[in-house]
Motif scaffolding. Structure first.
Motif, PDB file in Angstrom:
ATOM      1  N   VAL A  39      -2.538  -5.711  -3.179  1.00 32.87           N
ATOM      2  CA  VAL A  39      -1.412  -5.146  -2.431  1.00 32.87           C
ATOM      3  C   VAL A  39      -0.259  -4.915  -3.399  1.00 32.87           C
ATOM      4  O   VAL A  39       0.176  -5.833  -4.099  1.00 32.87           O
ATOM      5  CB  VAL A  39      -0.976  -6.081  -1.278  1.00 32.87           C
ATOM      6  N   HIS A  40       0.220  -3.686  -3.450  1.00 33.71           N
ATOM      7  CA  HIS A  40       1.377  -3.312  -4.259  1.00 33.71           C
ATOM      8  C   HIS A  40       2.539  -3.126  -3.302  1.00 33.71           C
ATOM      9  O   HIS A  40       2.401  -2.485  -2.264  1.00 33.71           O
ATOM     10  CB  HIS A  40       1.109  -2.008  -5.019  1.00 33.71           C
ATOM     11  N   THR A  41       3.699  -3.664  -3.668  1.00 34.07           N
ATOM     12  CA  THR A  41       4.849  -3.589  -2.775  1.00 34.07           C
ATOM     13  C   THR A  41       6.125  -3.376  -3.568  1.00 34.07           C
ATOM     14  O   THR A  41       6.180  -3.705  -4.761  1.00 34.07           O
ATOM     15  CB  THR A  41       4.961  -4.867  -1.914  1.00 34.07           C
ATOM     16  N   SER A  42       7.139  -2.833  -2.919  1.00 34.27           N
ATOM     17  CA  SER A  42       8.411  -2.585  -3.579  1.00 34.27           C
ATOM     18  C   SER A  42       9.377  -3.752  -3.406  1.00 34.27           C
ATOM     19  O   SER A  42      10.506  -3.689  -3.885  1.00 34.27           O
ATOM     20  CB  SER A  42       9.053  -1.303  -3.034  1.00 34.27           C
ATOM     21  N   ARG A  43       8.953  -4.814  -2.721  1.00 34.48           N
ATOM     22  CA  ARG A  43       9.839  -5.972  -2.555  1.00 34.48           C
ATOM     23  C   ARG A  43      10.210  -6.538  -3.917  1.00 34.48           C
ATOM     24  O   ARG A  43       9.384  -6.604  -4.826  1.00 34.48           O
ATOM     25  CB  ARG A  43       9.168  -7.035  -1.697  1.00 34.48           C
ATOM     26  N   LEU A  44      11.451  -6.962  -4.044  1.00 38.09           N
ATOM     27  CA  LEU A  44      11.986  -7.398  -5.332  1.00 38.09           C
ATOM     28  C   LEU A  44      11.165  -8.499  -6.004  1.00 38.09           C
ATOM     29  O   LEU A  44      10.980  -8.480  -7.213  1.00 38.09           O
ATOM     30  CB  LEU A  44      13.427  -7.888  -5.159  1.00 38.09           C
ATOM     31  N   LEU A  45      10.665  -9.434  -5.234  1.00 43.54           N
ATOM     32  CA  LEU A  45       9.943 -10.544  -5.854  1.00 43.54           C
ATOM     33  C   LEU A  45       8.594 -10.129  -6.424  1.00 43.54           C
ATOM     34  O   LEU A  45       8.058 -10.786  -7.302  1.00 43.54           O
ATOM     35  CB  LEU A  45       9.759 -11.686  -4.844  1.00 43.54           C
ATOM     36  N   SER A  46       8.056  -9.030  -5.948  1.00 44.28           N
ATOM     37  CA  SER A  46       6.739  -8.590  -6.413  1.00 44.28           C
ATOM     38  C   SER A  46       6.819  -7.770  -7.691  1.00 44.28           C
ATOM     39  O   SER A  46       5.937  -7.834  -8.529  1.00 44.28           O
ATOM     40  CB  SER A  46       6.036  -7.760  -5.336  1.00 44.28           C
ATOM     41  N   LEU A  47       7.871  -6.974  -7.834  1.00 44.50           N
ATOM     42  CA  LEU A  47       8.072  -6.131  -9.014  1.00 44.50           C
ATOM     43  C   LEU A  47       6.835  -5.302  -9.367  1.00 44.50           C
ATOM     44  O   LEU A  47       6.434  -5.206 -10.510  1.00 44.50           O
ATOM     45  CB  LEU A  47       8.493  -6.972 -10.217  1.00 44.50           C
ATOM     46  N   SER A  48       6.226  -4.687  -8.372  1.00 43.79           N
ATOM     47  CA  SER A  48       5.041  -3.872  -8.595  1.00 43.79           C
ATOM     48  C   SER A  48       5.411  -2.604  -9.348  1.00 43.79           C
ATOM     49  O   SER A  48       6.449  -1.998  -9.108  1.00 43.79           O
ATOM     50  CB  SER A  48       4.388  -3.497  -7.266  1.00 43.79           C
ATOM     51  N   GLU A  49       4.538  -2.203 -10.269  1.00 41.50           N
ATOM     52  CA  GLU A  49       4.753  -0.972 -11.014  1.00 41.50           C
ATOM     53  C   GLU A  49       3.724   0.085 -10.641  1.00 41.50           C
ATOM     54  O   GLU A  49       3.614   1.093 -11.308  1.00 41.50           O
ATOM     55  CB  GLU A  49       4.713  -1.251 -12.514  1.00 41.50           C
ATOM     56  N   ASP A  50       2.967  -0.141  -9.592  1.00 36.95           N
ATOM     57  CA  ASP A  50       1.945   0.832  -9.218  1.00 36.95           C
ATOM     58  C   ASP A  50       1.958   1.058  -7.711  1.00 36.95           C
ATOM     59  O   ASP A  50       0.955   0.877  -7.033  1.00 36.95           O
ATOM     60  CB  ASP A  50       0.566   0.363  -9.680  1.00 36.95           C
ATOM     61  N   LEU A  51       3.108   1.472  -7.202  1.00 37.33           N
ATOM     62  CA  LEU A  51       3.235   1.738  -5.769  1.00 37.33           C
ATOM     63  C   LEU A  51       2.411   2.968  -5.397  1.00 37.33           C
ATOM     64  O   LEU A  51       2.151   3.841  -6.242  1.00 37.33           O
ATOM     65  CB  LEU A  51       4.700   1.947  -5.406  1.00 37.33           C
ATOM     66  N   PRO A  52       2.017   3.085  -4.132  1.00 40.96           N
ATOM     67  CA  PRO A  52       1.222   4.242  -3.709  1.00 40.96           C
ATOM     68  C   PRO A  52       2.059   5.519  -3.684  1.00 40.96           C
ATOM     69  O   PRO A  52       3.259   5.498  -3.381  1.00 40.96           O
ATOM     70  CB  PRO A  52       0.762   3.867  -2.301  1.00 40.96           C
ATOM     71  N   VAL A  53       1.406   6.618  -4.015  1.00 46.05           N
ATOM     72  CA  VAL A  53       2.017   7.945  -3.984  1.00 46.05           C
ATOM     73  C   VAL A  53       1.047   8.871  -3.261  1.00 46.05           C
ATOM     74  O   VAL A  53      -0.160   8.827  -3.511  1.00 46.05           O
ATOM     75  CB  VAL A  53       2.280   8.475  -5.414  1.00 46.05           C
ATOM     76  N   ALA A  54       1.575   9.708  -2.362  1.00 40.67           N
ATOM     77  CA  ALA A  54       0.760  10.701  -1.669  1.00 40.67           C
ATOM     78  C   ALA A  54       1.299  12.086  -2.002  1.00 40.67           C
ATOM     79  O   ALA A  54       2.493  12.341  -1.851  1.00 40.67           O
ATOM     80  CB  ALA A  54       0.789  10.472  -0.160  1.00 40.67           C
ATOM     81  N   VAL A  55       0.423  12.961  -2.462  1.00 37.88           N
ATOM     82  CA  VAL A  55       0.768  14.369  -2.677  1.00 37.88           C
ATOM     83  C   VAL A  55       0.145  15.135  -1.524  1.00 37.88           C
ATOM     84  O   VAL A  55      -1.070  15.047  -1.297  1.00 37.88           O
ATOM     85  CB  VAL A  55       0.224  14.896  -4.023  1.00 37.88           C
ATOM     86  N   VAL A  56       0.967  15.871  -0.776  1.00 36.02           N
ATOM     87  CA  VAL A  56       0.503  16.597   0.401  1.00 36.02           C
ATOM     88  C   VAL A  56       0.704  18.094   0.174  1.00 36.02           C
ATOM     89  O   VAL A  56       1.799  18.532  -0.185  1.00 36.02           O
ATOM     90  CB  VAL A  56       1.262  16.144   1.670  1.00 36.02           C
ATOM     91  N   ILE A  57      -0.383  18.849   0.396  1.00 36.91           N
ATOM     92  CA  ILE A  57      -0.366  20.302   0.232  1.00 36.91           C
ATOM     93  C   ILE A  57      -0.994  20.909   1.485  1.00 36.91           C
ATOM     94  O   ILE A  57      -2.049  20.449   1.924  1.00 36.91           O
ATOM     95  CB  ILE A  57      -1.168  20.732  -1.018  1.00 36.91           C
ATOM     96  N   VAL A  58      -0.359  21.935   2.049  1.00 35.29           N
ATOM     97  CA  VAL A  58      -0.911  22.623   3.218  1.00 35.29           C
ATOM     98  C   VAL A  58      -1.005  24.108   2.902  1.00 35.29           C
ATOM     99  O   VAL A  58      -0.048  24.715   2.422  1.00 35.29           O
ATOM    100  CB  VAL A  58      -0.025  22.412   4.466  1.00 35.29           C
ATOM    101  N   ASP A  59      -2.179  24.677   3.149  1.00 34.95           N
ATOM    102  CA  ASP A  59      -2.384  26.120   2.972  1.00 34.95           C
ATOM    103  C   ASP A  59      -3.640  26.479   3.748  1.00 34.95           C
ATOM    104  O   ASP A  59      -4.248  25.622   4.381  1.00 34.95           O
ATOM    105  CB  ASP A  59      -2.521  26.464   1.489  1.00 34.95           C
ATOM    106  N   ASP A  60      -4.048  27.738   3.664  1.00 35.32           N
ATOM    107  CA  ASP A  60      -5.266  28.101   4.390  1.00 35.32           C
ATOM    108  C   ASP A  60      -6.477  27.469   3.691  1.00 35.32           C
ATOM    109  O   ASP A  60      -6.418  27.080   2.532  1.00 35.32           O
ATOM    110  CB  ASP A  60      -5.414  29.616   4.571  1.00 35.32           C
ATOM    111  N   GLU A  61      -7.563  27.352   4.444  1.00 34.54           N
ATOM    112  CA  GLU A  61      -8.725  26.599   3.976  1.00 34.54           C
ATOM    113  C   GLU A  61      -9.278  27.122   2.658  1.00 34.54           C
ATOM    114  O   GLU A  61      -9.586  26.342   1.749  1.00 34.54           O
ATOM    115  CB  GLU A  61      -9.826  26.599   5.037  1.00 34.54           C
ATOM    116  N   ALA A  62      -9.403  28.415   2.509  1.00 37.04           N
ATOM    117  CA  ALA A  62      -9.990  28.978   1.292  1.00 37.04           C
ATOM    118  C   ALA A  62      -9.159  28.635   0.061  1.00 37.04           C
ATOM    119  O   ALA A  62      -9.705  28.289  -0.994  1.00 37.04           O
ATOM    120  CB  ALA A  62     -10.133  30.493   1.434  1.00 37.04           C
TER     121      ALA A  62
END
Length: 122
Positions: free
Chosen positions: A57-80
């Motif tokens: 579990v990666h978290t942004s809470r100060l005590l955890s000091l995680s350097e690998d938080l989750p990132v989502a890249v979202v792209i929407v376009d036609d299917e092709a």
């Protein structure tokens, strides 16, 4: 002006914020390649907590000091166009999750070069 309405495909790429491509954030490289490919748009969302295949579990809470938080890249376009972009991800994403969802787009209109219609411009 670009307009996308009706059925479309949403591409979501989940990676870690520490994932790099040639010394730059992987999410940045995905966005730039999507732009170069002429896709309708891309957004990057930074998570505050999460876990993936490693079960750490990666978290942004100060005590955890995680350097690998989750990132989502979202792209929407036609299917092709989205499916045509998938080979780019094959090259870029070594570890991560790629999801395709059918979505219905209500309205997408590209910006005009003079920024007409922005709040405060009226």
């Amino acid at each position: 002006m670009t307009r996308l309405t009706g059925r479309a495909l949403r591409l979501t790429v989940f990676v870690g914020e520490s994932d790099l491509w040639h010394h730059r954030p992987l999410s940045t490289e995905i966005v730039h390649r999507a732009h170069h490919a002429g896709l309708a748009g891309a957004s990057v969302f930074h998570g505050v907590e999460g876990f993936g295949a490693s079960s750490i579990v990666h978290t942004s809470r100060l005590l955890s000091l995680s350097e690998d938080l989750p990132v989502a890249v979202v792209i929407v376009d036609d299917e092709a166009r989205i499916r045509g972009f998938l080979p780019e991800l094959d090259e870029l994403v070594g570890e991560g999750l790629v999801i395709l969802d059918e979505v219905e787009v209500i309205r997408y209109v590209g910006r005009k070069s003079d920024h007409a219609g922005r709040k405060g411009d009226r």
